[in-house]
Each structure stands twice: as C-alpha cells, then as structure tokens.
Design a protein around this motif. Structure first.
Motif, PDB file in Angstrom:
ATOM      1  N   ILE A 281      -0.488  15.305 -20.864  1.00 11.91           N
ATOM      2  CA  ILE A 281       0.524  15.502 -19.810  1.00 11.91           C
ATOM      3  C   ILE A 281      -0.162  15.550 -18.440  1.00 11.91           C
ATOM      4  CG2 ILE A 281       2.390  17.021 -18.983  1.00 11.91           C
ATOM      5  CD1 ILE A 281       3.031  15.949 -21.733  1.00 11.91           C
ATOM      6  N   GLN A 282      -1.328  16.179 -18.381  1.00 12.07           N
ATOM      7  CA  GLN A 282      -2.027  16.240 -17.092  1.00 12.07           C
ATOM      8  C   GLN A 282      -2.483  14.837 -16.673  1.00 12.07           C
ATOM      9  OE1 GLN A 282      -4.460  19.637 -16.027  1.00 12.07           O
ATOM     10  NE2 GLN A 282      -3.965  20.644 -17.951  1.00 12.07           N
ATOM     11  N   LYS A 283      -2.871  13.988 -17.627  1.00  9.09           N
ATOM     12  CA  LYS A 283      -3.228  12.603 -17.308  1.00  9.09           C
ATOM     13  C   LYS A 283      -2.000  11.872 -16.745  1.00  9.09           C
ATOM     14  CE  LYS A 283      -6.700  10.515 -17.673  1.00  9.09           C
ATOM     15  NZ  LYS A 283      -7.726  10.482 -16.591  1.00  9.09           N
ATOM     16  N   ALA A 284      -0.859  12.107 -17.378  1.00  3.46           N
ATOM     17  CA  ALA A 284       0.368  11.459 -16.898  1.00  3.46           C
ATOM     18  C   ALA A 284       0.687  11.947 -15.480  1.00  3.46           C
ATOM     19  CB  ALA A 284       1.526  11.750 -17.843  1.00  3.46           C
ATOM     20  N   GLY A 285       0.516  13.241 -15.248  1.00 12.02           N
ATOM     21  CA  GLY A 285       0.766  13.803 -13.915  1.00 12.02           C
ATOM     22  C   GLY A 285      -0.154  13.179 -12.883  1.00 12.02           C
ATOM     23  N   GLU A 286      -1.420  13.027 -13.263  1.00 16.63           N
ATOM     24  CA  GLU A 286      -2.396  12.423 -12.351  1.00 16.63           C
ATOM     25  C   GLU A 286      -1.940  11.015 -11.958  1.00 16.63           C
ATOM     26  OE1 GLU A 286      -5.929  10.969 -14.182  1.00 16.63           O
ATOM     27  OE2 GLU A 286      -7.143  11.152 -12.378  1.00 16.63           O
ATOM     28  N   ALA A 287      -1.446  10.260 -12.967  1.00 15.65           N
ATOM     29  CA  ALA A 287      -1.032   8.875 -12.707  1.00 15.65           C
ATOM     30  C   ALA A 287       0.121   8.807 -11.705  1.00 15.65           C
ATOM     31  CB  ALA A 287      -0.638   8.207 -14.019  1.00 15.65           C
ATOM     32  N   THR A 288       0.972   9.827 -11.705  1.00  9.80           N
ATOM     33  CA  THR A 288       2.113   9.793 -10.764  1.00  9.80           C
ATOM     34  C   THR A 288       1.674  10.078  -9.340  1.00  9.80           C
ATOM     35  OG1 THR A 288       2.716  12.142 -10.940  1.00  9.80           O
ATOM     36  CG2 THR A 288       3.685  10.647 -12.578  1.00  9.80           C
ATOM     37  N   LEU A 289       0.434  10.527  -9.180  1.00  4.25           N
ATOM     38  CA  LEU A 289      -0.050  10.844  -7.824  1.00  4.25           C
ATOM     39  C   LEU A 289      -0.983   9.757  -7.282  1.00  4.25           C
ATOM     40  CD1 LEU A 289      -0.618  14.699  -8.184  1.00  4.25           C
ATOM     41  CD2 LEU A 289       1.197  13.553  -6.921  1.00  4.25           C
ATOM     42  N   THR A 290      -1.140   8.661  -8.014  1.00 11.17           N
ATOM     43  CA  THR A 290      -1.885   7.522  -7.452  1.00 11.17           C
ATOM     44  C   THR A 290      -0.946   6.813  -6.476  1.00 11.17           C
ATOM     45  OG1 THR A 290      -1.068   6.071  -9.180  1.00 11.17           O
ATOM     46  CG2 THR A 290      -3.185   7.166  -9.603  1.00 11.17           C
ATOM     47  N   GLU A 291      -1.488   5.880  -5.713  1.00 11.31           N
ATOM     48  CA  GLU A 291      -0.642   5.172  -4.742  1.00 11.31           C
ATOM     49  C   GLU A 291       0.541   4.488  -5.450  1.00 11.31           C
ATOM     50  OE1 GLU A 291      -1.551   1.984  -1.430  1.00 11.31           O
ATOM     51  OE2 GLU A 291      -3.249   3.325  -1.832  1.00 11.31           O
TER      52      GLU A 291
END
Ligand code: MLT
Length: 388
Positions: A281-291
C-alpha cells in the motif's frame, strides 16, 4: 466491583452517522427491490484506481516472492520512500518538512481518533457542523467540548473570539467536511496566533486539500507560527481513491521543542498500538505522488468537481441556498426543514441518498449534504429525477 463499560459511550448517538445512513438505504432497498438508488451519501470514491497505483501494486507484490526482498513489519513511522515523496509534495506549497515529522498510518479517521490519547484532559473546541469523529472521540475520552457555530453569516468559518478563555484542542478542517468552506491565509493565521498565545493545539484535518482550486492554503504549515502549535492529519482516501486500500499520515514538527514532545508521545503510542501499513500500500501511495500519479489523481478530482457543479446547479435553480462544491466534493444545501425529514423525502421521491445535516451536529440541522463521489451517469440520472 465488576468490570463496567466506559459510561461515556452512553453519551454518544446510538449509531455512527454513516452506519445510520447505510441502514436507512438498506431498509429502503429491501422494501423497494425494483428501484434504483443513487448513492450520494457517504463520501466514498469510485473506481478505478489510477494506473500508477495499480502498476505499483503489481510490481510491489514481486518483493514478497523472494527471501531477499520479502517485507515483514514496516518501519514504525512508515517507509522512507513514501515519507520522502510527502516531503516533496509539500514543497509545492513552500512548506519544508522534515522526514522524521511524518508518521504514516492507515488513514485520517484513525489518526483523528487516536491522536487524543497523547493529550491530558482538555477542552476540545469543535466547529458545528463537523465530521462526527472529532466529537465522538472526545466524548468517549470524557473531554469537555465547546462548540463553534458555523453558519452562512460567517461563511461556515468561525474565528477566535473574546469569549474563548484558556487553552483548547482546536479542530479545523479545510476544505471543510461537510460544508465545503475553505479557510483563507488571513483567517488561518488568526487561529495560529490564537493557539500560540493561549497554549492551544490545532488539529488540522486536510483530507480534502487536493480539491482546492481557489488559491487558499493546502496545509496549516503554510501559516507562519503553525509549526509550534499544529498537527496536520492527511489522507490518500479522497486524493488518490484509497478509501479501500487505507493510507494516511500525520505531521508533527519535530524541530519545534514544544511539538517534539507531542511527536515523541505519538511515536510511542503508534509503536505500541499500531503495526504500520503494508509495503504494498505504501508503494501504491508513493506512485500517486509522482508527477504522473499526481496528474492522474487530479484528473479524477476534476471529474468529481464537475459532478459537484452539475448537481449544485439543480438545487440553485430550484431556489435553494447551496454552499461548497467548488474546492470540495461536498454540496451543502440549506433545506429549510428538519434534515432527516428532507433525507427521507429525497429517498422516497427521488431515490437519492444524501446525508442529513443533523448527523454532523446541531449546526447541521436544516441542512443536507450531497457527495460528488459518483459516476457521471448517476449524477445525470439524479439531475433528471430532480428536474421532473
Ligand atoms: C464522509 O462522507 O464524510 C466521509 O467519507 C467519511 C469518512 O471519510 O470517514
């Protein structure tokens, strides 16, 4: 002596607001199985999840397949890769955070509830109407509560006043759930100055900040002086569609001597009572904060804001006073009558489920909330029914 229940539970409403809404919807469905209900009640997002998040979930699962990369318990405050992305995100608002000031969690609701464990007995200063979690958790803890009236005359944005003596745990939510109102820099500064001069603490709920389009602050930390008196609680639920995945975070500025004491208690509390959010889930969250991830989320939010505009117009055309819906997914309608009565009418006549304003406290009586988290076809169906 027998073990007794915590009597404070007896002071709560019988049901949590959204449990009551769900039960009413279920009852109606059972009685009218042939009717199609449009659900604009609880603010739950629609699918699908963004492509970046899906890809991150897919590639994240790979780690679990090998002994070398396997992930067990996550780091207590969350993985640094996610906290670093959050630090970067806040730079957009000229807020410089320290990675150690960010605590990853399973969502804003849990943090808003649990955070009161780190304070001694206090008086909570809570706007009304309000997200019911602030009130319920303070009742359960046995804290005193003082209410701040949010009415059209103050744009649903109460300010500090001379009657407020002493220190408080102040709850501010902007963009506001349920009214959709947003605080300006000047008005937030008044709260920060008040908190610093009275030894109060602000709990700033920024769950809906990604809906802001009008140039108001996204974070309490944009306000000078806030670093010594504020705790911000944020969420991926509405911003990135994570209501089912569960991800949020709390920010307590460790560089402030005063706030660091609260941060130490929060770290201790979380280490004891919480085991973190999964790597996946944290990986998914990280992906939503990329450009790319941010752009995908913003296009979803544009879609919800368009829904809000469409539904808001119908009520305005019908002569209602309507608020919110511009920096927020919620439309707040002055329904001019008992809000549960209006809720029932909307359900019976139009098969639309909203939320009765009274569920958000005394200040919500005579108001009705609609959520814009829906498919466009359902919004248009609701509009057609309402126009007829
Ligand atoms: C709401 O409808 O107010 C929210 O979805 C509730 C929540 O976020 O817990």
């Amino acid at each position: 002596m027998t073990v007794e229940i915590n009597k404070n539970f007896c002071s709560l409403e019988d049901n949590y607001l959204f449990s009551k809404i769900r039960a009413k919807k279920r009852d109606y469905e059972e009685k009218h199985p042939d009717q199609i209900i449009i659900n604009l009640g609880v603010g739950d997002v629609i699918g699908a999840l963004t492509e970046s998040a899906i890809n991150a979930l897919k590639s994240g699962i790979e780690a679990y397949k090998s002994v070398e990369n396997f992930k067990g318990y996550p780091p207590e405050q969350g993985y640094p890769f996610l906290r670093e992305k959050i630090v970067n995100y806040y730079k957009k608002f000229n807020v410089n955070l320290d990675i150690d000031s960010i605590f990853i969690s399973d969502g804003a609701k849990s943090d808003l509830s649990n955070i009161i464990e780190i304070f001694s007995d206090l008086t909570a200063l809570i706007p009304t109407p309000v997200y019911p979690v602030y009130v319920d958790t303070n009742i359960i803890k046995g804290n005193k509560i003082k209410y701040l009236e949010c009415i059209p005359e103050n744009n649903f944005l109460p300010l500090p006043n001379k009657q407020l003596k002493g220190s408080y745990l102040i709850y501010l939510c902007s963009p506001n759930n349920p009214t959709g109102a947003v605080f300006s820099y000047e008005d937030l500064k008044k709260w920060v100055d008040f908190a610093n001069s009275t030894g109060s603490i602000i709990i700033f709920d920024s769950a809906y900040e990604a809906f802001i389009r009008s140039g108001v602050p996204h974070s309490i930390f944009e306000i000078e002086g806030s670093e010594n008196c504020s705790i911000e609680i944020a969420s991926f639920s509405k911003r990135a569609g994570f209501t089912g995945l569960r991800l949020g975070y709390t920010i307590i500025n460790r560089k402030s001597k005063r706030m660091n004491e609260f941060a130490l208690c929060w770290a201790r509390r979380q280490a004891t009572e919480f085991n973190g959010v999964s790597y996946l889930i944290q990986k998914a969250g990280e992906a939503t904060l990329t450009e790319l991830g941010l752009a995908e989320c913003q296009s979803k939010i544009d879609y919800y804001l368009k829904n809000a505009e469409i539904i808001k117009k119908v009520f305005i055309d019908k002569g209602f006073n309507v608020y919110g819906g511009t920096d927020s997914p919620y439309i707040w309608i002055d329904c001019k009558k008992d809000s549960w009565e209006f809720f029932d009418e909307m359900l019976e006549k139009y098969q639309i489920v909203g939320t009765a304003g009274a569920g958000f406290g005394k200040g919500g009586e005579h108001f009705y909330r609609l959520s814009a988290f829906a498919l466009r076809k359902d919004i248009l169906l609701a509009v057609n029914r309402l126009k007829k």
